[in-house]
Design a protein around this motif. Structure first.
Motif, short mmCIF file in Angstrom:
data_model
loop_
_atom_site.label_atom_id
_atom_site.label_comp_id
_atom_site.label_asym_id
_atom_site.label_seq_id
_atom_site.Cartn_x
_atom_site.Cartn_y
_atom_site.Cartn_z
N ARG A 21 0.72 -1.22 -0.04
CA ARG A 21 -0.02 -0.08 0.23
C ARG A 21 0.78 1.24 0.00
N ASN A 22 1.99 1.39 0.98
CA ASN A 22 2.76 2.37 0.86
C ASN A 22 3.69 2.72 -0.58
N ILE A 23 4.11 1.47 -0.95
CA ILE A 23 4.84 1.51 -2.30
C ILE A 23 3.76 2.22 -3.33
N SER A 24 2.62 1.64 -3.35
CA SER A 24 1.69 1.91 -4.36
C SER A 24 1.47 3.64 -4.18
N LYS A 25 1.02 3.96 -3.06
CA LYS A 25 0.80 5.39 -2.79
C LYS A 25 1.93 6.36 -3.04
N TRP A 26 3.11 6.22 -2.34
CA TRP A 26 4.30 6.91 -2.54
C TRP A 26 4.94 6.59 -3.79
N GLY A 27 4.92 5.52 -4.20
CA GLY A 27 5.61 5.46 -5.60
C GLY A 27 4.78 6.20 -6.61
N ALA A 28 3.49 6.30 -6.71
CA ALA A 28 2.95 6.96 -7.59
C ALA A 28 3.08 8.44 -7.41
N PHE A 29 3.01 8.71 -6.18
CA PHE A 29 3.21 10.44 -5.97
C PHE A 29 4.74 10.71 -6.62
N LEU A 30 5.69 9.93 -6.21
CA LEU A 30 7.11 10.16 -6.62
C LEU A 30 7.33 10.05 -7.99
N GLY A 31 6.47 8.97 -8.61
CA GLY A 31 6.61 8.91 -9.95
C GLY A 31 6.09 10.05 -11.10
N TYR A 32 4.97 10.45 -10.51
CA TYR A 32 4.54 11.75 -11.22
C TYR A 32 5.48 12.70 -11.04
N LEU A 33 5.84 13.03 -9.83
CA LEU A 33 6.71 14.16 -9.38
C LEU A 33 7.94 14.14 -10.20
N PHE A 34 8.65 12.93 -10.48
CA PHE A 34 9.66 12.89 -11.27
C PHE A 34 9.56 13.32 -12.45
N ALA A 60 4.73 1.22 -8.62
CA ALA A 60 3.47 1.59 -7.88
C ALA A 60 2.49 0.97 -8.38
N ARG A 61 2.22 0.95 -9.68
CA ARG A 61 1.40 0.15 -10.50
C ARG A 61 1.15 -1.19 -9.91
N GLN A 62 2.27 -1.86 -9.88
CA GLN A 62 2.37 -3.22 -10.04
C GLN A 62 2.19 -3.68 -8.42
N ALA A 63 2.48 -2.65 -7.46
CA ALA A 63 2.09 -3.01 -6.05
C ALA A 63 0.53 -2.88 -6.16
N LYS A 64 -0.07 -1.91 -6.75
CA LYS A 64 -1.50 -1.93 -6.63
C LYS A 64 -2.31 -2.84 -6.85
N ASP A 65 -1.74 -3.66 -7.99
CA ASP A 65 -2.09 -4.91 -8.58
C ASP A 65 -2.07 -5.85 -7.72
N LEU A 66 -0.82 -5.93 -6.99
CA LEU A 66 -0.60 -7.16 -5.97
C LEU A 66 -1.49 -7.12 -4.74
N LEU A 67 -1.92 -5.91 -4.49
CA LEU A 67 -2.84 -5.63 -3.41
C LEU A 67 -4.08 -6.10 -3.65
N GLN A 68 -4.50 -6.22 -5.19
CA GLN A 68 -6.06 -6.66 -5.44
C GLN A 68 -5.74 -8.17 -5.60
N GLU A 69 -4.86 -8.71 -6.31
CA GLU A 69 -4.55 -10.08 -6.44
C GLU A 69 -3.13 -10.47 -6.65
N TYR A 70 -2.87 -11.48 -5.93
CA TYR A 70 -1.41 -11.90 -5.98
C TYR A 70 -1.30 -12.77 -7.14
N GLU A 71 -0.14 -12.19 -7.77
CA GLU A 71 0.44 -12.95 -9.20
C GLU A 71 1.81 -12.65 -8.93
N GLU A 72 2.48 -13.92 -9.42
CA GLU A 72 3.92 -13.85 -9.28
C GLU A 72 4.48 -13.01 -10.38
N LYS A 73 3.85 -12.97 -11.39
CA LYS A 73 4.15 -11.86 -12.56
C LYS A 73 4.29 -10.30 -12.18
#
Length: 116
Positions: A8-21, A57-70
């Motif tokens: 959840r933290n990676i998803s939230k902060w990663g998105a914020f920092l990604g857009y900021l970068f 961040a997007r992959q972390a968000k996807d992992l929160l919804q459904e765990y996939e090894e990919k």
């Protein structure tokens, strides 16, 4: 439970920092173009850093919804690319700063010797 909080933290902060970068990288590139073409390179690199961290961040968000090894593998791959590029930039910056310090020390030493 702790894994979900980390994702959840990676998803939230990663998105914020990604857009900021990406936004700041675009501004740096634009300003760099006006100064000199090579000046746009740091901005372009910042955009790539933003893309890598945003993908993580997007992959972390996807992992929160459904765990996939990919999704986990993609998260780690993009995060590794981010860290590698940032590490290379830090090393280059350190080398440039050491050269600049050596240059200024040389100028100061030789400048003082010519007057005294």
């Amino acid at each position: 439970m702790q894994m979900q909080e980390s994702l959840r933290n990676i998803s939230k902060w990663g998105a914020f920092l990604g857009y900021l970068f990406i936004i700041l990288g675009g501004l740096y590139a634009l300003v760099g173009l006006f100064l000199f073409i090579v000046g746009a390179i740091p901005g372009i690199i910042s955009i790539f850093l933003g893309i890598y961290i945003l993908r993580s961040a997007r992959q972390a968000k996807d992992l929160l919804q459904e765990y996939e090894e990919k999704a986990l593998a993609e998260l780690m791959l993009n995060y590794a690319k981010f860290l590698r590029l940032l590490g290379i930039l830090m090393a280059i910056g350190l080398i440039i700063n050491l050269i600049a310090i050596g240059f200024w020390m040389f100028i100061l030493i030789t400048g003082f010797n010519t007057y005294y």
